[in-house]
Enzyme design. Structure first.
Site, PDB file in Angstrom:
ATOM      1  N   ARG A   2       0.852  -0.696   0.164  1.00 18.00           N
ATOM      2  CA  ARG A   2      -0.193   0.064   0.145  1.00 18.00           C
ATOM      3  C   ARG A   2       0.829   1.376   0.036  1.00 18.00           C
ATOM      4  O   ARG A   2       0.277   2.761  -0.590  1.00 18.00           O
ATOM      5  CB  ARG A   2      -1.015  -0.128   1.370  1.00 18.00           C
ATOM      6  CG  ARG A   2      -2.657   0.566   0.767  1.00 18.00           C
ATOM      7  CD  ARG A   2      -3.302   0.709   2.397  1.00 18.00           C
ATOM      8  NE  ARG A   2      -2.239  -0.479   3.630  1.00 18.00           N
ATOM      9  CZ  ARG A   2      -2.768  -0.167   4.460  1.00 18.00           C
ATOM     10  NH1 ARG A   2      -4.218  -0.003   4.570  1.00 18.00           N
ATOM     11  NH2 ARG A   2      -2.468  -1.226   5.108  1.00 18.00           N
ATOM     12  N   LYS A  41      -1.764 -19.483   7.264  1.00 14.89           N
ATOM     13  CA  LYS A  41      -2.368 -19.407   8.230  1.00 14.89           C
ATOM     14  C   LYS A  41      -2.397 -17.719   8.890  1.00 14.89           C
ATOM     15  O   LYS A  41      -1.288 -16.903   7.917  1.00 14.89           O
ATOM     16  CB  LYS A  41      -2.300 -20.019   9.216  1.00 14.89           C
ATOM     17  CG  LYS A  41      -0.918 -19.876  10.014  1.00 14.89           C
ATOM     18  CD  LYS A  41      -0.532 -20.325  10.743  1.00 14.89           C
ATOM     19  CE  LYS A  41       0.492 -19.764  12.106  1.00 14.89           C
ATOM     20  NZ  LYS A  41       0.757 -20.590  12.690  1.00 14.89           N
ATOM     21  N   HIS A  92      -0.564 -26.591  12.409  1.00 17.82           N
ATOM     22  CA  HIS A  92       0.777 -27.570  12.218  1.00 17.82           C
ATOM     23  C   HIS A  92       0.865 -28.876  12.622  1.00 17.82           C
ATOM     24  O   HIS A  92       1.065 -30.308  12.120  1.00 17.82           O
ATOM     25  CB  HIS A  92       1.830 -26.645  12.405  1.00 17.82           C
ATOM     26  CG  HIS A  92       2.060 -25.614  12.440  1.00 17.82           C
ATOM     27  ND1 HIS A  92       2.055 -24.992  10.913  1.00 17.82           N
ATOM     28  CD2 HIS A  92       1.804 -24.286  12.730  1.00 17.82           C
ATOM     29  CE1 HIS A  92       2.338 -23.922  10.851  1.00 17.82           C
ATOM     30  NE2 HIS A  92       1.918 -23.161  11.972  1.00 17.82           N
TER      31      HIS A  92
HETATM   32  P1  NAD Z   1       2.941  -7.024   7.960  1.00 14.42           P
HETATM   33  O1  NAD Z   1       1.810  -6.118   8.699  1.00 14.42           O
HETATM   34  O2  NAD Z   1       4.057  -6.859   8.150  1.00 14.42           O
HETATM   35  O3  NAD Z   1       2.810  -6.797   6.414  1.00 14.42           O
HETATM   36  C1  NAD Z   1       1.569  -6.662   5.656  1.00 14.42           C
HETATM   37  C2  NAD Z   1       1.600  -6.084   4.410  1.00 14.42           C
HETATM   38  O4  NAD Z   1       0.830  -6.140   3.728  1.00 14.42           O
HETATM   39  C3  NAD Z   1       2.437  -5.307   3.552  1.00 14.42           C
HETATM   40  O5  NAD Z   1       3.366  -5.066   3.136  1.00 14.42           O
HETATM   41  C4  NAD Z   1       1.314  -4.114   4.125  1.00 14.42           C
HETATM   42  O6  NAD Z   1       1.655  -2.647   3.019  1.00 14.42           O
HETATM   43  C5  NAD Z   1       0.644  -5.000   2.607  1.00 14.42           C
HETATM   44  N1  NAD Z   1      -1.049  -4.639   2.844  1.00 14.42           N
HETATM   45  C6  NAD Z   1      -1.587  -4.435   4.232  1.00 14.42           C
HETATM   46  N2  NAD Z   1      -2.448  -3.442   3.722  1.00 14.42           N
HETATM   47  C7  NAD Z   1      -3.125  -3.380   2.488  1.00 14.42           C
HETATM   48  C8  NAD Z   1      -3.536  -3.313   1.479  1.00 14.42           C
HETATM   49  N3  NAD Z   1      -4.522  -2.692   1.500  1.00 14.42           N
HETATM   50  N4  NAD Z   1      -3.432  -2.640   0.286  1.00 14.42           N
HETATM   51  C9  NAD Z   1      -2.136  -3.323   0.082  1.00 14.42           C
HETATM   52  N5  NAD Z   1      -1.430  -4.213   0.788  1.00 14.42           N
HETATM   53  C10 NAD Z   1      -1.459  -3.322   2.355  1.00 14.42           C
HETATM   54  O7  NAD Z   1       2.219  -9.012   8.034  1.00 14.42           O
HETATM   55  P2  NAD Z   1       3.651 -10.089   7.763  1.00 14.42           P
HETATM   56  O8  NAD Z   1       4.282 -10.401   8.936  1.00 14.42           O
HETATM   57  O9  NAD Z   1       3.824 -10.002   6.614  1.00 14.42           O
HETATM   58  O10 NAD Z   1       1.881 -10.975   7.187  1.00 14.42           O
HETATM   59  C11 NAD Z   1       0.796 -11.120   6.487  1.00 14.42           C
HETATM   60  C12 NAD Z   1      -0.099 -12.317   6.871  1.00 14.42           C
HETATM   61  O11 NAD Z   1       1.002 -13.299   6.724  1.00 14.42           O
HETATM   62  C13 NAD Z   1      -0.611 -11.928   7.967  1.00 14.42           C
HETATM   63  O12 NAD Z   1      -2.140 -12.319   7.441  1.00 14.42           O
HETATM   64  C14 NAD Z   1      -0.048 -13.456   9.045  1.00 14.42           C
HETATM   65  O13 NAD Z   1      -0.316 -13.696   9.955  1.00 14.42           O
HETATM   66  C15 NAD Z   1       0.188 -13.736   8.036  1.00 14.42           C
HETATM   67  N6  NAD Z   1       1.924 -15.025   8.587  1.00 14.42           N
HETATM   68  C16 NAD Z   1       3.134 -14.197   8.404  1.00 14.42           C
HETATM   69  C17 NAD Z   1       4.335 -14.942   9.440  1.00 14.42           C
HETATM   70  C18 NAD Z   1       5.341 -13.895   9.803  1.00 14.42           C
HETATM   71  O14 NAD Z   1       6.331 -15.202   9.962  1.00 14.42           O
HETATM   72  N7  NAD Z   1       5.547 -12.882   9.495  1.00 14.42           N
HETATM   73  C19 NAD Z   1       3.736 -16.326   9.003  1.00 14.42           C
HETATM   74  C20 NAD Z   1       2.444 -17.520   9.135  1.00 14.42           C
HETATM   75  C21 NAD Z   1       2.071 -16.573   8.664  1.00 14.42           C
END
Ligand code: NAD
Length: 484
Positions: A51, A149, A241
């Site tokens: 975003r 997830k 898991h």
């Molecule tokens: P984060 O908050 O670090 O990143 C979110 C990303 O989404 C950012 O790049 C942001 O710009 C983008 N975003 C948010 N709203 C947006 C919109 N309206 N339009 C376009 N882009 C948008 O989150 P994360 O830790 O990277 O996690 C992402 C997903 O993956 C989550 O659902 C999380 O539960 C899942 N997840 C994360 C991990 C991890 O290790 N971080 C592991 C497993 C699952």
């Protein structure tokens, strides 16, 4: 041993949420390692969407820093490869909910290659993005969509998520990641069971006393308390898991190693799970004197969410009738370790006088640390003297067994992302599997809610609540140590 790397077809991989934690920590470093291994074609491209406004150069700098952070050894990041990786990166400022960026994304996509959309964003955006991809005609019938997830919070929300995805993508296009399935040992569990004549004849209630599956973490929920408190160990770990590990351990041999044959067998295991009786469940919450309690970490003094769960589970089928599966997972335990232990029955009659050192055989499939497989045997204590017995491990740590084959240590995400490009769904969850797992999990959570019992406190750095020990003791069994 020389690694055999077969390059995949050329691809455009679009990562929604490309500046987020998951993308920077896992997905992009994994792709870099695949490029280093020679698997990523030179003209493959990664198009990150997020975003926030950012130039391509700023995005490349962000990822350069991420590679330094998550692949720390400079020799693992040769400069010319990092530059080549940067050339493969594109960036589009895009609002998943609005109109900004979609046309620009469309212009960047090429017709003649594999197209995959990785939704590295919160699940509330999955349906919206799937719909926009359809509306902007960016999804072709062979495009892939990747989600991860949390895939729902309960059965109803999981069904809704599946409905949103399948409204615009066919099931064969949907890749639901559970990164445990990408682990080398987890796949080795299938090789061990189905490519060796040795174990399968013993892999049943007649010979297996019980199975223990442990996923222990030493960290607490600091930093993600708000999310975790709405979820808890059952939803965050068991439904996905641990359920996958249980399925691979308990399933029947599929007729062939193909995605639907494997997933059909896993689904049968979930459907064969008996509802778990409340007395066969234990919930815990870590409590410290002073600061450092779960309640501090989630900022909610009244929280009754569990940071630990232990279950005694019955797989109600011919193979497993009478052999319990004990599952446990928790935060702030003594160490970080995950394993599956298949504990065999004792010999029917001992001919040896000294019984103290005799333990039943156990096959331990270790996921972390040091992925590997150990078979616990009883042998004679070496040397002259009496016939004393002792326990000895037959140990196969993959790093040792496979020499310097870097493939053995490939991160689960490397394997899974390449499988997406190859179009192989074997290691991904099907929609019906996810729903069946939620149906089973929901019942346990509903019983807890009816019960109103708070979780049992346990000490940080220990091995979990006392009731979890009792869950085993009352059956005359013991948990394996939580240690590295
Ligand atoms: P984060 O908050 O670090 O990143 C979110 C990303 O989404 C950012 O790049 C942001 O710009 C983008 N975003 C948010 N709203 C947006 C919109 N309206 N339009 C376009 N882009 C948008 O989150 P994360 O830790 O990277 O996690 C992402 C997903 O993956 C989550 O659902 C999380 O539960 C899942 N997840 C994360 C991990 C991890 O290790 N971080 C592991 C497993 C699952």
């Amino acid at each position: 041993m020389v690694a055999r790397t077969i390059p995949v077809e050329s691809f455009d991989l679009v990562i929604f949420g490309g500046t987020g934690d998951l993308a920077r920590r896992k997905i992009l470093p994994s792709l870099f390692r695949r490029m280093r291994a020679g698997q990523m074609p030179a003209d493959a491209r990664v198009i990150a969407c997020a975003r926030g406004k950012m130039s391509r150069k700023e995005f490349q700098d962000l990822i350069r820093d991420s590679l330094e952070e998550f692949i720390p050894a400079p020799e693992d990041r040769p400069a010319e490869l990092v530059d080549a990786f940067m050339d493969a990166l594109e960036f589009v400022t895009l609002d998943a909910k609005g109109e900004t960026g979609w046309a620009e994304l469309g212009k960047k996509l090429r017709a003649d290659r594999v197209r995959a959309f990785y939704l590295s964003v919160g699940p509330s955006l999955f349906g919206t993005i799937a719909q926009k991809l359809h509306d902007h005609e960016l999804a072709t019938p062979e495009s892939r969509i990747v989600v991860e997830k949390p895939l729902g919070h309960d059965l109803a929300s999981a069904k809704e998520l599946n409905r949103q995805l399948t409204a615009n993508f066919d099931e064969h296009q949907i890749y639901r990641i559970d990164h445990y399935l990408g682990k080398e040992t987890v796949q080795n569990l299938m090789a061990l069971r189905f490519a060796n004549a040795l174990f399968e004849p013993l892999w049943n209630a007649q010979h297996v006393d019980h199975v223990q599956i442990t996923v222990a973490e030493s960290i607490g929920v600091e930093g993600r308390g708000e999310y975790y408190d709405k979820s808890g160990a059952m939803r965050d770990m068991v439904q996905n898991h641990i359920m996958q590990l249980l399925c691979l351990t308990a399933m029947e041999p599929p007729a062939k190693f193909d995605p639907d044959a494997v997933r059909d067998e896993k689904l049968k295991v979930i459907r064969a799970l008996d509802p778990v009786k409340p007395q066969d469940t234990v919930r815990g919450q870590y409590r410290a004197n002073g600061e450092g309690s779960y309640l501090d970490h989630v900022g909610n003094p009244d929280s009754t969410t569990e940071s630990y769960v232990a279950l005694k589970v019955a797989v109600h089928n011919w193979r497993w009738a009478g052999t319990p599966f004990y599952l446990r997972t928790g935060k702030k335990l003594r160490t970080r370790m995950s394993e599956i232990a298949v504990v065999f029955k004792e010999v029917p009659h001992s001919i040896f006088p000294e019984v103290s050192a005799r333990k039943s055989n156990a096959l331990i499939i270790r996921l972390q640390p040091d992925e590997g497989i150990t078979l616990r045997m009883t042998i004679k204590d070496p040397g002259p003297g009496g016939m004393r017995l002792r326990e000895a491990p037959l140990d196969m740590t993959f790093a040792d067994a496979l020499g310097d084959n870097p493939e053995a240590e490939a991160d689960a995400y490397e394997r899974l992302v390449m499988d997406v490009i190859r179009g192989n769904q074997t290691l991904f969850m099907r929609g019906d599997e996810v729903e069946a797992a939620w149906a089973w999990t929901d019942k346990i959570i509903a019983d807890w809610e009816d019960d109103h019992e708070p979780p049992q406190p346990y000490d940080p750095g220990g091995s979990g609540p006392e009731d979890a020990l009792a869950l085993m003791h009352r059956d005359g069994r013991r948990w394996r140590e939580v240690d590295g």
